[in-house]
Structure formats: C-alpha cells, structure tokens
Design a protein around this motif. Structure first.
Motif, PDB file in Angstrom:
ATOM      1  N   ILE A  26      -8.999   5.357 -32.713  1.00 15.83           N
ATOM      2  CA  ILE A  26     -10.145   4.900 -33.520  1.00 15.83           C
ATOM      3  C   ILE A  26     -10.074   5.451 -34.960  1.00 15.83           C
ATOM      4  O   ILE A  26     -10.082   4.668 -35.912  1.00 15.83           O
ATOM      5  CB  ILE A  26     -11.484   5.244 -32.825  1.00 15.83           C
ATOM      6  CG1 ILE A  26     -11.623   4.393 -31.556  1.00 15.83           C
ATOM      7  CG2 ILE A  26     -12.665   4.981 -33.750  1.00 15.83           C
ATOM      8  CD1 ILE A  26     -12.777   4.791 -30.663  1.00 15.83           C
ATOM      9  N   PRO A  27      -9.957   6.778 -35.154  1.00 13.89           N
ATOM     10  CA  PRO A  27      -9.817   7.240 -36.544  1.00 13.89           C
ATOM     11  C   PRO A  27      -8.532   6.729 -37.202  1.00 13.89           C
ATOM     12  O   PRO A  27      -8.545   6.397 -38.382  1.00 13.89           O
ATOM     13  CB  PRO A  27      -9.778   8.764 -36.400  1.00 13.89           C
ATOM     14  CG  PRO A  27     -10.399   9.042 -35.095  1.00 13.89           C
ATOM     15  CD  PRO A  27     -10.040   7.903 -34.217  1.00 13.89           C
ATOM     16  N   PHE A  84     -15.696  11.487 -42.844  1.00 13.25           N
ATOM     17  CA  PHE A  84     -14.794  10.781 -43.749  1.00 13.25           C
ATOM     18  C   PHE A  84     -15.544   9.696 -44.521  1.00 13.25           C
ATOM     19  O   PHE A  84     -15.456   9.602 -45.754  1.00 13.25           O
ATOM     20  CB  PHE A  84     -13.653  10.170 -42.918  1.00 13.25           C
ATOM     21  CG  PHE A  84     -12.800   9.179 -43.641  1.00 13.25           C
ATOM     22  CD1 PHE A  84     -11.821   9.608 -44.537  1.00 13.25           C
ATOM     23  CD2 PHE A  84     -12.963   7.816 -43.435  1.00 13.25           C
ATOM     24  CE1 PHE A  84     -11.021   8.689 -45.197  1.00 13.25           C
ATOM     25  CE2 PHE A  84     -12.182   6.898 -44.089  1.00 13.25           C
ATOM     26  CZ  PHE A  84     -11.200   7.331 -44.983  1.00 13.25           C
ATOM     27  N   LEU A  85     -16.332   8.901 -43.792  1.00 17.22           N
ATOM     28  CA  LEU A  85     -17.066   7.819 -44.457  1.00 17.22           C
ATOM     29  C   LEU A  85     -18.141   8.380 -45.392  1.00 17.22           C
ATOM     30  O   LEU A  85     -18.378   7.840 -46.480  1.00 17.22           O
ATOM     31  CB  LEU A  85     -17.690   6.886 -43.417  1.00 17.22           C
ATOM     32  CG  LEU A  85     -16.666   6.099 -42.581  1.00 17.22           C
ATOM     33  CD1 LEU A  85     -17.357   5.279 -41.504  1.00 17.22           C
ATOM     34  CD2 LEU A  85     -15.801   5.196 -43.459  1.00 17.22           C
ATOM     35  N   THR A 116     -14.457  13.529 -32.646  1.00 16.90           N
ATOM     36  CA  THR A 116     -13.774  12.419 -33.295  1.00 16.90           C
ATOM     37  C   THR A 116     -14.744  11.579 -34.116  1.00 16.90           C
ATOM     38  O   THR A 116     -14.472  11.256 -35.279  1.00 16.90           O
ATOM     39  CB  THR A 116     -13.095  11.535 -32.225  1.00 16.90           C
ATOM     40  OG1 THR A 116     -12.178  12.352 -31.516  1.00 16.90           O
ATOM     41  CG2 THR A 116     -12.390  10.367 -32.855  1.00 16.90           C
ATOM     42  N   PHE A 117     -15.901  11.253 -33.511  1.00 15.80           N
ATOM     43  CA  PHE A 117     -16.868  10.464 -34.260  1.00 15.80           C
ATOM     44  C   PHE A 117     -17.401  11.255 -35.445  1.00 15.80           C
ATOM     45  O   PHE A 117     -17.668  10.698 -36.506  1.00 15.80           O
ATOM     46  CB  PHE A 117     -17.994   9.977 -33.345  1.00 15.80           C
ATOM     47  CG  PHE A 117     -17.542   8.870 -32.431  1.00 15.80           C
ATOM     48  CD1 PHE A 117     -17.076   7.669 -32.966  1.00 15.80           C
ATOM     49  CD2 PHE A 117     -17.531   9.031 -31.065  1.00 15.80           C
ATOM     50  CE1 PHE A 117     -16.627   6.653 -32.139  1.00 15.80           C
ATOM     51  CE2 PHE A 117     -17.077   8.012 -30.229  1.00 15.80           C
ATOM     52  CZ  PHE A 117     -16.619   6.825 -30.772  1.00 15.80           C
ATOM     53  N   ILE A 164      -9.540   3.456 -38.617  1.00 19.19           N
ATOM     54  CA  ILE A 164     -10.558   3.427 -39.673  1.00 19.19           C
ATOM     55  C   ILE A 164     -10.049   4.058 -40.972  1.00 19.19           C
ATOM     56  O   ILE A 164     -10.264   3.517 -42.054  1.00 19.19           O
ATOM     57  CB  ILE A 164     -11.843   4.130 -39.182  1.00 19.19           C
ATOM     58  CG1 ILE A 164     -12.451   3.302 -38.040  1.00 19.19           C
ATOM     59  CG2 ILE A 164     -12.851   4.289 -40.314  1.00 19.19           C
ATOM     60  CD1 ILE A 164     -13.638   3.945 -37.377  1.00 19.19           C
ATOM     61  N   PHE A 165      -9.337   5.186 -40.860  1.00 16.66           N
ATOM     62  CA  PHE A 165      -8.866   5.862 -42.079  1.00 16.66           C
ATOM     63  C   PHE A 165      -7.967   4.955 -42.934  1.00 16.66           C
ATOM     64  O   PHE A 165      -8.252   4.746 -44.112  1.00 16.66           O
ATOM     65  CB  PHE A 165      -8.129   7.171 -41.740  1.00 16.66           C
ATOM     66  CG  PHE A 165      -8.993   8.228 -41.116  1.00 16.66           C
ATOM     67  CD1 PHE A 165     -10.382   8.130 -41.142  1.00 16.66           C
ATOM     68  CD2 PHE A 165      -8.422   9.337 -40.501  1.00 16.66           C
ATOM     69  CE1 PHE A 165     -11.192   9.098 -40.566  1.00 16.66           C
ATOM     70  CE2 PHE A 165      -9.222  10.320 -39.920  1.00 16.66           C
ATOM     71  CZ  PHE A 165     -10.601  10.201 -39.949  1.00 16.66           C
ATOM     72  N   VAL A 185     -14.874  10.834 -38.190  1.00 15.39           N
ATOM     73  CA  VAL A 185     -14.969   9.523 -38.832  1.00 15.39           C
ATOM     74  C   VAL A 185     -16.206   9.457 -39.723  1.00 15.39           C
ATOM     75  O   VAL A 185     -16.143   9.009 -40.874  1.00 15.39           O
ATOM     76  CB  VAL A 185     -14.999   8.395 -37.775  1.00 15.39           C
ATOM     77  CG1 VAL A 185     -15.285   7.061 -38.421  1.00 15.39           C
ATOM     78  CG2 VAL A 185     -13.679   8.352 -37.028  1.00 15.39           C
TER      79      VAL A 185
END
Lengths: 318, 335
Positions: free
Chosen positions: A107-108, B30-31, B23-24, A111-112, B27
């Motif tokens: 998933i990352p 990062f966003l 993990t979430f 997205i990255f 993410v």
C-alpha cells in the motif's frame, strides 16, 4: 466479470470499419474453435488444481490426485486455518504475519511513488523551465536500467550509509527490521516509469482549463490539487493498480531489502521458502499460494479494464 | 494446548494490528507533510515563487532517482571491476570469469535458450489466439481466462506448476497432473520431471509462457483489429486467401507490434529470477543469469562477481529496451 478491453484509446466511431470481421471469415473453421477451447482449458486447469488441492483433506492430498474429487468429493477449510495461524514449518504464527507484511509493503509502495511521480510529471509538463525537456528525457531513458543494477549499492547504503574515503556523507540509517528500505526501494525503482506514464496523460490535459485557472490567480499547488489530480484520475488508477500488483507480486526487492523473517517479509518470500523446504505438504503449500494469489485475482476480475490498461502501459504502450 | 494456541493467535493478531496502524500512520504522515509543504510553498510570492514551485514538485522525484538508480548503477559498474570484498582492483577479471569459467557456461547457455524459446513460443501462441479468439461467442471469457495468469506472481505460478510436475514412484498413484496424463497415454515409467536435464529447462519455460501469453494475445489482438479494412479488401481482390492473406498481409501490417511483444517478453525473461529460484534453486542444470546474479551477490556475497553479472544483464537488455523506446517514440511522433 468485466471484459478485457482494447489497450489503446476508445475506438473512433468516425473511422472506417476495421478488418476483424474479414480476418475472422478468412480463418474460420471448427478446428479453430476446438483449438481455442483446448488452450483456454489448458490455461485454466493449473489454477483450478491449486484451488481444489487447497480445500482437500491432508490425507487425500498425499495419496490421490486432485482430479479424483470429481468422483470422491471431500472438502475442508482446515488447510487455511493451519497455514494462516499455526506455527509450523519453522515459522511461528503461520502465514498471517506475512499477509499483513504484504499489505503493509504494497500500500505505501503504491501511494508514495504515485504522489511524487504525479507531482514531477505535472512540473515537467506545465511548469516548463529551461532544461525541463532534458530532465524528462533523462528520466524516460532511465527505464532501460534493470533494477538489478541498483540492488547491491542500495543495500550497502541502507545498511552502512555512504562514505567517500573515511568521510561519512550519510550515516548508517539503522532501518533493519522496518519496512522503510523496501518502501524506499520500490518508490525509487517505480519513478521513471511512473513519471513517464503520468506525464503522457497530464501533458494532454486541456490547455485552456489550466490557463484559465492561472489567470484567476491560482498557484501551481492549487491547480495541481484541484484540477490536475481529479482530471488525471484514470491514469492514476491504472498506474496504482499496476504498481500495487507489482509490489504485491515482487520477490526480488523484498528478498534483498527485508530478508526472510516474519517481522517484515511478504507472502512471496514466505512462499518461496515453503516451496523450497516443505514442498511435500502440498495441502498447506497450495493453501498458502492461494492466499497470496487471491488478492491479485480479485483486483483483476473486478478492475479488469484498468488492470489491462495499466499492465500494457507498463510494458509497451505509453 | 488449546489455551496456549488461542493466546498465540491473540498476540499474532495484535502484532498485525500494530503493523497495519503503523503503516497507515506512515502514509498519513507522508500525505500530511505534502499538504503542509504545498500550503507553505503556495503562499510564497515574488521571485522565489517559481523556483520554489519547481523544487517542491520535482525535487523529491529527482533526488530519489539520483540516490536509487543513477548513483547505484554507476557504483555497480565500479564494484564489478573490484574483488569480491571490494578491496582490490581487478580490472576486467570478473568479466573474464563470467565468460570463461565452466560453472557459468551452463548458466549462459540456459539463459540463451530461455530468451530464444520462451519469447518466440509466447508470441506465436499469442498471435494464434489473437487471430482465433474474436470469432468465438464468448470472446471476453476466453480472453479473461487466458490473461488471468498475468495477475499471479511468478512465485505463485511456480508453485502451481511445481504441483503439476510433482512425480511419485510409478507403482503409486500419481498426484501430479503431468505424470498422470502421460501415464494415461501409455508412458509407463515417466521420469522425475524436475530432475531430468535438459528437459527441466523447458518445463520451467512453460511457466513463463503460461504467464506471458495473455499479454501477447491482448496486444496483438488490438493490433490486428486496427488494420484498415480496405487493405484486407484490396488483398482479397488480388486473390489472397487464408494462410496467404495471413503471411502476406496481416503479419507485415502488425510487424512492429510483433517485434515489440517479442522484445518485451525477452526483457522479462532476462530479468526474472523468481521461477528458477522457486522451482529448483538453480540446481539440476537449470541456473540462469538473473538467479546466478542474485546468489553471487546476496547468498555468497561475492560483490565483484555479482556486480559483473548485473552489468552483463544490463548490457543484454540494453538493445531490446532501446528498440522498444525508439519504437514508442516513433508511434507518438506519428500521432
């Protein structure tokens, strides 16, 4: 089930009728139909054999072929429970941790690169500056570098940092046992293709929409968020699916950057271990294999249009 | 025991939840950073606004490509000229080793066999299917089923086929489909497939062909459908029929697509190590370049030799990818 669509753009209705009908007639014969049916059956049977074996009792699997279920049906879900939760085969906690790792990697790692590549693609297409064409071409050309060329030095960097002589440029980042190296590696390796594909799409967005927004005083950041991202959604979706499946199915990058422990290794790594050392317990190995392929299959059958487009874009077409 | 068992599951589950939450979190973080940078950089005005925009949009990507691809690739070339512990300069010695040592001979021979046989069979089969599939009633179903293996990992596909190649002593009931089939056809004592050299090489190639044929089919099918009808009509007026029409008209019209499919499968074949690694580990005379590169580099830690093999792999795919890129640019130019 959706259909496998044309990889190229939607057919132009104004174009003259194509040749498929004529070719069709020219090669028509019952032999052709038989050939197609034989090929399709041959292509499907291996996966069916795997699925059937994974739901047969262990004793049956060891003694008789999976095709005998059609005469002696006997099914169980025991194998799935065993492979997911039971600590066997030299690993504690079964396959569940690896399944989680696969998700936590893929998933990352989708997205990255998606976010960073779409930003770069926008800048190269719409914030034109001296040298932007050169940079785009350089990135485009970097697609020729197989990732094998980068593995050893990148692993050395993640493990020990970077040094010139005795001067330390980057200290050892100490990332062992985390997903960070494999996220970074996937993101880095995805960049050239992602930028190239998204640039092709983003560069073709209507010029007047972009210019109107600029005249209204919107910054590039605002245009990117409010206009480019929504309009580029189909291209983003295609690439996202391609990249997700690529990272989900990857063995080489995972094996190199996270090793084989249950802390961080994905399903593919675990499966290759199982195939090596426990290839004889087929009921467990097949259940494990089916768990790893069921996610791509769901993606494939539910999003086939994007999937095919993304995959083809990833290999030949832009 | 059941008590211990459930406790174990509970800790596994809490581990899983922790990992996914982390993990979430990564993410989301990062966003969030991206949004903050966007907001801050979006407020900049005047002279710095434009360079700042370019830096924010392009900087991360360029940095990642530089650190992740360009510098490592250059360093791999440098490492390939040094000894396996990277302390002594050896010049071209690792390359001499790669082309002359006996153990590598088999590897190069197998690799050559792979990149000739697998792509040609895949493309030919894909072409046949592309020609034949679109006159069947359920075209989409056939296409979906043949394309499906593309979704499966090479590791998964290897396990599927290992099970097919599984061999039991011929006195016992077989559980592998291949042995069962050939025995039903009258071959009383089939060999242990995976151990039979050189047959095992071809059995491994079957996996690559199984996975890639769907890709060849879809691309070639699209190319065939794009041939203008007038050309086929004109050829027919001139008397072309059946095989003649196919070889004189259809094949030349899709020639470029055929070559692109062929080279694309060749590139994949050169780079993929998963099949050989999962099926045989490179034993029984099945080793290929990509897997040898992996074992030299990451199993035996022979950094010099591993790097030299990586460079050889790079040089081998270079003309193929180069051709595809030129072809792609030409197509874009025409549009």
């Amino acid at each position: 089930m959706t259909t496998v669509e044309e990889p190229t753009a939607a057919p132009d209705p104004a174009q003259p009728a194509t040749s498929s009908g004529k070719v069709r007639k020219a090669f028509s014969s019952p032999l052709a139909s038989i050939f197609m049916i034989v090929v399709t059956v041959l292509w499907t049977i291996p996966t069916i054999g795997l699925l059937v074996t994974s739901v047969r009792p262990a004793g049956d699997v060891a003694l008789t072929g999976w095709w005998t279920v059609f005469t002696h049906p006997s099914f169980t879900l025991e194998n799935y429970h065993k492979v997911l939760f039971e600590s066997s085969f030299g690993s504690s906690g079964g396959m569940l941790p690896y399944l989680v790792n696969s998700l936590a990697i893929a998933i990352p790692a989708t997205i990255f690169p998606l976010a960073l590549a779409s930003m770069a693609a926008y800048a190269l297409a719409w914030v034109r500056f001296k040298g932007s064409d050169t940079i785009f071409f350089a990135i485009f050309a970097l697609q020729i570098v197989p990732l094998q060329m980068a593995l050893i030095p990148l692993l050395q960097l993640f493990n020990g940092g970077a040094h010139i002589g005795s001067v330390t440029i980057i200290p050892a980042p100490n990332l062992g046992g985390t997903y960070v190296p494999v996220w970074l590696a996937h993101t880095m390796f995805a960049m050239p293709l992602a930028i190239f594909l998204l640039h092709n799409f983003i560069a073709q967005l209507p010029r007047d929409v972009m210019e109107a927004a600029q005249v209204d005083g919107a910054s590039h950041f605002k245009i990117f968020r409010t206009i480019v991202l929504p309009l580029a959604a189909p291209a983003l979706a295609s690439f996202a699916i391609f990249q997700f499946l690529w990272t989900w199915n990857d063995l080489l990058v995972a094996l190199t950057f996270v090793g084989g422990t249950a802390d961080v290794a994905p399903l593919t790594v675990r499966l290759s271990q199982m195939a090596g050392s426990f290839g004889r317990s087929w009921e467990v190995v097949t259940a494990g294999a089916f768990i790893s392929i069921v996610v791509p299959l769901i993606v494939f059958f539910s999003l086939q249009r994007y999937f095919v487009r993304g995959l083809l874009a990833g290999s030949v077409k832009g | 025991m059941p008590g211990i068992h459930t406790m174990f599951e509970a800790s596994t589950l809490s581990d899983a939840v922790t990992k996914l939450l982390n993990t979430f979190g990564a993410v989301a973080g990062f966003l969030a950073i991206l949004l903050i940078v966007f907001y801050a950089a979006g407020r900049a005005t005047g002279k710095i606004s434009r360079p700042l925009t370019i830096l924010v949009f392009l900087g991360p990507a360029v940095l990642l490509i530089l650190i992740g691809l360009i510098i490592p690739a250059a360093r791999t070339i440098w490492l390939s000229t040094k000894s396996d512990d990277s302390t002594r300069f050896l010049g071209a010695k690792n390359y001499t080793w790669a082309f002359t040592s006996d153990s590598i001979h088999q590897v190069l021979l197998n690799t050559l066999l792979w990149i000739i046989v697998a792509p040609i069979v895949t493309t030919a089969l894909g072409l046949c299917i592309a020609l034949l599939v679109d006159r069947l009633k359920n075209e989409a179903v056939y296409k979906s089923l043949i394309f499906m293996p593309m979704a499966i990992s090479f590791v998964g596909a290897s396990i599927i086929w290992r099970f097919i190649y599984e061999t039991r002593d011929s006195s016992q009931p077989q559980i592998g489909l291949l042995s069962q089939t050939v025995m039903a056809l009258g071959w009383k004592h089939p060999p242990n497939w995976i151990l039979s050299h050189p047959l095992n090489n071809f059995l491994l190639m079957v996996i690559m062909i199984w996975v890639q044929t769907g890709f060849a089919m879809v691309v070639l099918s699209a190319a065939i459908k794009a041939i203008p009808a007038e050309i086929i009509e004109a050829a027919k007026v001139d008397g072309a029929r059946g095989g003649n029409l196919f070889f004189r008209v259809t094949v030349p019209m899709i020639r470029n697509t055929l070559i692109v499919v062929l080279t694309t499968v060749m590139i994949t074949t050169l780079k993929v190590f998963d099949i050989v690694r999962t099926m045989t580990g490179g034993n029984f005379g099945t080793q290929i370049l990509a897997n040898e590169m992996y074992s030299q580099s990451f199993v035996q830690f022979n950094i010099g030799r591993g790097s030299a093999l990586a460079v050889i792999l790079f040089v081998a795919v270079l003309p193929l990818v180069g051709y595809n890129i030129v072809q792609l640019r030409k197509e874009r130019g025409n549009r």
